[in-house]
Design an enzyme around this catalytic site. Structure first.
Site, PDB file in Angstrom:
ATOM      1  N   GLU A  59      10.481  -4.569   4.622  1.00 28.06           N
ATOM      2  CA  GLU A  59      10.597  -5.976   4.203  1.00 28.06           C
ATOM      3  C   GLU A  59      10.320  -6.106   2.708  1.00 28.06           C
ATOM      4  O   GLU A  59      11.048  -6.764   1.959  1.00 28.06           O
ATOM      5  CB  GLU A  59       9.602  -6.858   4.967  1.00 28.06           C
ATOM      6  CG  GLU A  59       9.907  -7.017   6.443  1.00 28.06           C
ATOM      7  CD  GLU A  59       9.206  -5.982   7.313  1.00 28.06           C
ATOM      8  OE1 GLU A  59       8.886  -4.878   6.793  1.00 28.06           O
ATOM      9  OE2 GLU A  59       8.995  -6.266   8.500  1.00 28.06           O
ATOM     10  N   GLU A  71      -4.749  -6.794  14.823  1.00 31.84           N
ATOM     11  CA  GLU A  71      -4.219  -5.482  14.419  1.00 31.84           C
ATOM     12  C   GLU A  71      -5.339  -4.429  14.481  1.00 31.84           C
ATOM     13  O   GLU A  71      -5.090  -3.259  14.759  1.00 31.84           O
ATOM     14  CB  GLU A  71      -3.602  -5.531  13.009  1.00 31.84           C
ATOM     15  CG  GLU A  71      -2.671  -4.351  12.736  1.00 31.84           C
ATOM     16  CD  GLU A  71      -1.915  -4.458  11.407  1.00 31.84           C
ATOM     17  OE1 GLU A  71      -2.551  -4.329  10.347  1.00 31.84           O
ATOM     18  OE2 GLU A  71      -0.684  -4.657  11.428  1.00 31.84           O
ATOM     19  N   HIS A  89      -4.926 -33.462  17.031  1.00 35.83           N
ATOM     20  CA  HIS A  89      -3.796 -34.300  17.443  1.00 35.83           C
ATOM     21  C   HIS A  89      -2.647 -33.450  17.961  1.00 35.83           C
ATOM     22  O   HIS A  89      -1.511 -33.904  18.013  1.00 35.83           O
ATOM     23  CB  HIS A  89      -3.355 -35.174  16.276  1.00 35.83           C
ATOM     24  CG  HIS A  89      -4.429 -36.126  15.856  1.00 35.83           C
ATOM     25  ND1 HIS A  89      -4.611 -37.365  16.447  1.00 35.83           N
ATOM     26  CD2 HIS A  89      -5.431 -35.999  14.953  1.00 35.83           C
ATOM     27  CE1 HIS A  89      -5.660 -37.961  15.901  1.00 35.83           C
ATOM     28  NE2 HIS A  89      -6.173 -37.153  14.991  1.00 35.83           N
ATOM     29  N   GLY A  99      -4.718  -1.763   4.974  1.00 35.17           N
ATOM     30  CA  GLY A  99      -3.939  -2.897   4.465  1.00 35.17           C
ATOM     31  C   GLY A  99      -4.623  -4.234   4.705  1.00 35.17           C
ATOM     32  O   GLY A  99      -4.703  -5.080   3.800  1.00 35.17           O
ATOM     33  N   ARG A 100      -5.155  -4.431   5.905  1.00 35.29           N
ATOM     34  CA  ARG A 100      -5.764  -5.737   6.218  1.00 35.29           C
ATOM     35  C   ARG A 100      -7.158  -5.887   5.614  1.00 35.29           C
ATOM     36  O   ARG A 100      -7.819  -6.903   5.803  1.00 35.29           O
ATOM     37  CB  ARG A 100      -5.775  -5.958   7.730  1.00 35.29           C
ATOM     38  CG  ARG A 100      -6.373  -4.823   8.551  1.00 35.29           C
ATOM     39  CD  ARG A 100      -6.047  -4.961  10.035  1.00 35.29           C
ATOM     40  NE  ARG A 100      -6.516  -3.824  10.814  1.00 35.29           N
ATOM     41  CZ  ARG A 100      -5.837  -2.697  11.000  1.00 35.29           C
ATOM     42  NH1 ARG A 100      -4.655  -2.556  10.441  1.00 35.29           N
ATOM     43  NH2 ARG A 100      -6.331  -1.731  11.739  1.00 35.29           N
ATOM     44  N   LYS A 133       9.565  -0.999  14.325  1.00 38.90           N
ATOM     45  CA  LYS A 133      10.177  -0.646  13.028  1.00 38.90           C
ATOM     46  C   LYS A 133      11.307   0.356  13.256  1.00 38.90           C
ATOM     47  O   LYS A 133      12.391   0.238  12.677  1.00 38.90           O
ATOM     48  CB  LYS A 133       9.135   0.017  12.111  1.00 38.90           C
ATOM     49  CG  LYS A 133       8.059  -0.897  11.581  1.00 38.90           C
ATOM     50  CD  LYS A 133       7.204  -0.106  10.582  1.00 38.90           C
ATOM     51  CE  LYS A 133       5.928  -0.832  10.222  1.00 38.90           C
ATOM     52  NZ  LYS A 133       5.022  -0.041   9.403  1.00 38.90           N
ATOM     53  N   LYS A 143       0.841  -1.206   0.000  1.00 44.62           N
ATOM     54  CA  LYS A 143       0.000   0.000   0.000  1.00 44.62           C
ATOM     55  C   LYS A 143       0.878   1.259   0.000  1.00 44.62           C
ATOM     56  O   LYS A 143       0.657   2.172  -0.770  1.00 44.62           O
ATOM     57  CB  LYS A 143      -0.923  -0.022   1.222  1.00 44.62           C
ATOM     58  CG  LYS A 143      -1.790   1.206   1.336  1.00 44.62           C
ATOM     59  CD  LYS A 143      -2.726   1.115   2.522  1.00 44.62           C
ATOM     60  CE  LYS A 143      -3.420   2.471   2.706  1.00 44.62           C
ATOM     61  NZ  LYS A 143      -4.325   2.496   3.841  1.00 44.62           N
TER      62      LYS A 143
HETATM   63  O1  F6P Z   1       3.200  -2.753   9.715  1.00 47.11           O
HETATM   64  C1  F6P Z   1       1.856  -3.062   9.634  1.00 47.11           C
HETATM   65  C2  F6P Z   1       1.334  -2.794   8.264  1.00 47.11           C
HETATM   66  O2  F6P Z   1       1.212  -1.438   8.065  1.00 47.11           O
HETATM   67  C3  F6P Z   1       0.013  -3.494   8.006  1.00 47.11           C
HETATM   68  O3  F6P Z   1      -1.060  -2.800   8.503  1.00 47.11           O
HETATM   69  C4  F6P Z   1       0.045  -3.625   6.524  1.00 47.11           C
HETATM   70  O4  F6P Z   1      -0.896  -4.557   6.067  1.00 47.11           O
HETATM   71  C5  F6P Z   1       1.481  -4.054   6.316  1.00 47.11           C
HETATM   72  O5  F6P Z   1       2.200  -3.310   7.262  1.00 47.11           O
HETATM   73  C6  F6P Z   1       2.018  -3.849   4.944  1.00 47.11           C
HETATM   74  O6  F6P Z   1       1.962  -2.515   4.559  1.00 47.11           O
HETATM   75  P1  F6P Z   1       2.170  -2.100   3.053  1.00 47.11           P
HETATM   76  O7  F6P Z   1       1.097  -2.725   2.256  1.00 47.11           O
HETATM   77  O8  F6P Z   1       2.110  -0.602   3.045  1.00 47.11           O
HETATM   78  O9  F6P Z   1       3.532  -2.590   2.620  1.00 47.11           O
END
Ligand code: F6P
Length: 523
Positions: A211, A350, A381, A264-265, A490, A205
């Site tokens: 990452e 979240e 199990h 995002g979620r 972060k 987003k």
């Molecule tokens: O760090 C949490 C978060 O902001 C989530 O809410 C989001 O889904 C994820 O990181 C990834 O964010 P982006 O889509 O901006 O890379």
């Protein structure tokens, strides 16, 4: 919008009385004996999902008090404000409009406020372009592998949905998901790929998530080093983001955008859903949206007592704040739903893992439970021992699907029988010789039943959970749509990373400093 805090309403006090009078000592077995029609009275029908709530520790009086709580907390007003595009994400000053992403075109969508009509047109133009691209990719014989690079909502939703709808995947493409900054994940994926036949979807987003950016840059370096330098990078790297400028700066030419009012979620319905569209095709993706939209309409218009997201959200409040249950176990009896618990963890924890109200004041009551789980029958199990005989009561949510999409004889009845048996064993328990072999029973569960696992029913199941989380978050008076709690880690990671090279431990706590020294000794 002025909404009272849940614990300051008459209904909350009434719920306290319900707890003292019946809730504390509630016995499900006695409830069934006293109410022969309990199953019918505590089941709710929603689009694509039938829910049996009868094995929960609630009675008619508690249910009435919970419904009164929803009214006194002005849940319906809050819900309508979300659908109308008001900026209910107050800490970020944003609307919350993921429901618009699955709304039919304006002609059929008369429920859409006139002010939202232009946005809805934009949504559909983007959707059309994204689905046209998905179809082109599906038809391109030169491309065999599609790699989604993204994390959190830019990974969990599409990955879960692609797995869940594997029976509908007919593109012949191999789909991969890389999320972790741990290079083992990307390295293992790249080993199986050729640049010429691979498309990378850079899903973020913000297009700043460290990452995702690290993985995207490493993927591009690999692409160039492995012979992709002579190829058109713009054809092999696609952006799914609201940050078109950053995607452009990365060298991406094809970007499918979305909007800051999609959390995002909550973004699997947007361009972030492209991997799913590649897997199941445009028509399947439209069915997925339609299933979610049907659940939206149910949430928007069904009376509270027959409104499944409302009933589930209220139950969550009852269990968390009155019965004191701190966790919920998710048990999908369908192996294709194996990533559903992980998806729900982000959605619920979240969204509702918050400790202050909208004004930033600490809350005196608990909010999000811990969600966890594995597909049945595997969980049986592993940790079901604890669910049956442990010291804590953990409500279990069974999700079962009637139809199987394989023809192996005997498996499906066995699977469904196991789901039913576990719910029965949890509730009924068993008196034996005392001690180790006794099952206390009276352990609550909810049973969600789908006729078939299809794009439409998966869409409805996800939307059901989105709205249920909205309901409990609304009653708790928190902002379910921000996520400030992820920020501190972060920032610290950014500070610590260069110290691994320099060895500087100034300002670190004693434990971090000690661990850093040990890591450097091995590095
Ligand atoms: O760090 C949490 C978060 O902001 C989530 O809410 C989001 O889904 C994820 O990181 C990834 O964010 P982006 O889509 O901006 O890379």
């Amino acid at each position: 919008m002025n909404r009272p805090r849940c614990d300051q309403t008459p209904a909350w006090r009434e719920l306290g009385r319900c707890y003292e009078q019946t809730g504390r000592a509630f016995d499900l077995r006695q409830a069934f004996a006293a109410e022969p029609d309990r199953f019918d009275r505590f089941s709710v029908n929603a689009p694509q999902v039938f829910a049996d709530l009868s094995r929960n520790r609630i009675d008619a009086a508690t249910t009435q008090a919970l419904l009164a709580l929803a009214q006194e907390c002005r849940l319906e007003l809050h819900r309508d404000a979300m659908f109308a595009g008001e900026a209910i994400n107050t800490t970020e000053g944003r609307a919350v409009l993921h429901t618009l992403l699955r709304c039919p075109r304006p002609a059929a969508g008369d429920a859409v406020a006139p002010a939202l009509q232009p946005l809805l047109s934009e949504v559909h133009n983007t959707l059309d372009a994204m689905l046209a691209f998905a179809e082109t990719l599906r038809a391109d014989p030169a491309i065999t592998d599609v790699v989604n690079i993204g994390i959190g909502g830019s990974d969990l939703g599409p990955q879960m949905a692609v797995l869940a709808l594997d029976a509908f995947a007919d593109s012949g493409k191999r789909l991969h998901f890389v999320s972790n900054v741990d290079g083992h994940e990307l390295a293992a994926c790249l080993k199986r790929l050729q640049p010429r036949s691979t498309v990378f979807l850079i899903a973020s987003k913000t297009f700043t998530t460290v990452e995702t950016m690290t993985n995207a840059h490493s993927a591009r370096r690999w692409f160039e080093a492995e012979g992709g330098a002579g190829l058109d990078i713009g054809r092999h790297f696609i952006g799914l983001t609201t940050n078109l400028a950053a995607a452009g700066a990365f060298g991406i030419r094809t970007t499918f955008g979305f909007w800051d009012w999609v959390g995002g979620r909550y973004s699997v319905w947007s361009a972030i859903g492209l991997p799913l569209a590649v897997a199941i095709g445009a028509a399947g993706f439209r069915d997925f949206l339609a299933g979610a939209h049907a659940m939206d309409e149910h949430f928007r218009s069904a009376p509270l007592a027959g409104n499944l997201p409302v009933r589930l959200g209220l139950l969550d409040v009852w269990y968390r704040n009155f019965l004191g249950f701190t966790s919920r176990s998710i048990a999908p009896y369908h192996s294709a739903l194996r990533r559903f618990p992980a998806y729900l963890q982000q959605l619920e924890m979240e969204s509702n893992g918050k400790r202050v109200d909208l004004a930033g004041q600490p809350l005196p009551y608990g909010t999000s439970p811990v969600l966890w789980g594995e597909p049945g029958t595997n969980g049986q199990h592993a940790y079901f021992q604890m669910l049956h005989q442990g010291t804590d009561v953990v409500p279990v949510e069974f999700i079962a699907v009637v139809k199987a999409r394989h023809d192996l004889p005997g498996h499906q009845p066995m699977l469904l029988a196991n789901a039913l048996a576990q719910a029965q064993a949890l509730m009924q328990g068993k008196a034996d010789s005392g001690g180790q072999k006794d099952f206390p029973g009276n352990r609550p569960s909810t049973f969600l039943l789908l006729g078939d696992l299809t794009p439409a029913s998966l869409g409805a199941l996800i939307a059901l959970h989105e709205h249920r989380v909205f309901v409990s978050g609304s009653l708790w008076g928190i902002n379910s749509f921000d996520q400030w709690g992820v920020e501190l880690g972060k920032v610290l990671a950014k500070d610590i990373e260069p110290r691994l090279a320099s060895g500087d431990t100034d300002g670190l706590d004693g434990s971090s400093a000690g661990l850093l020294r040990r890591i450097r000794a091995v590095f």
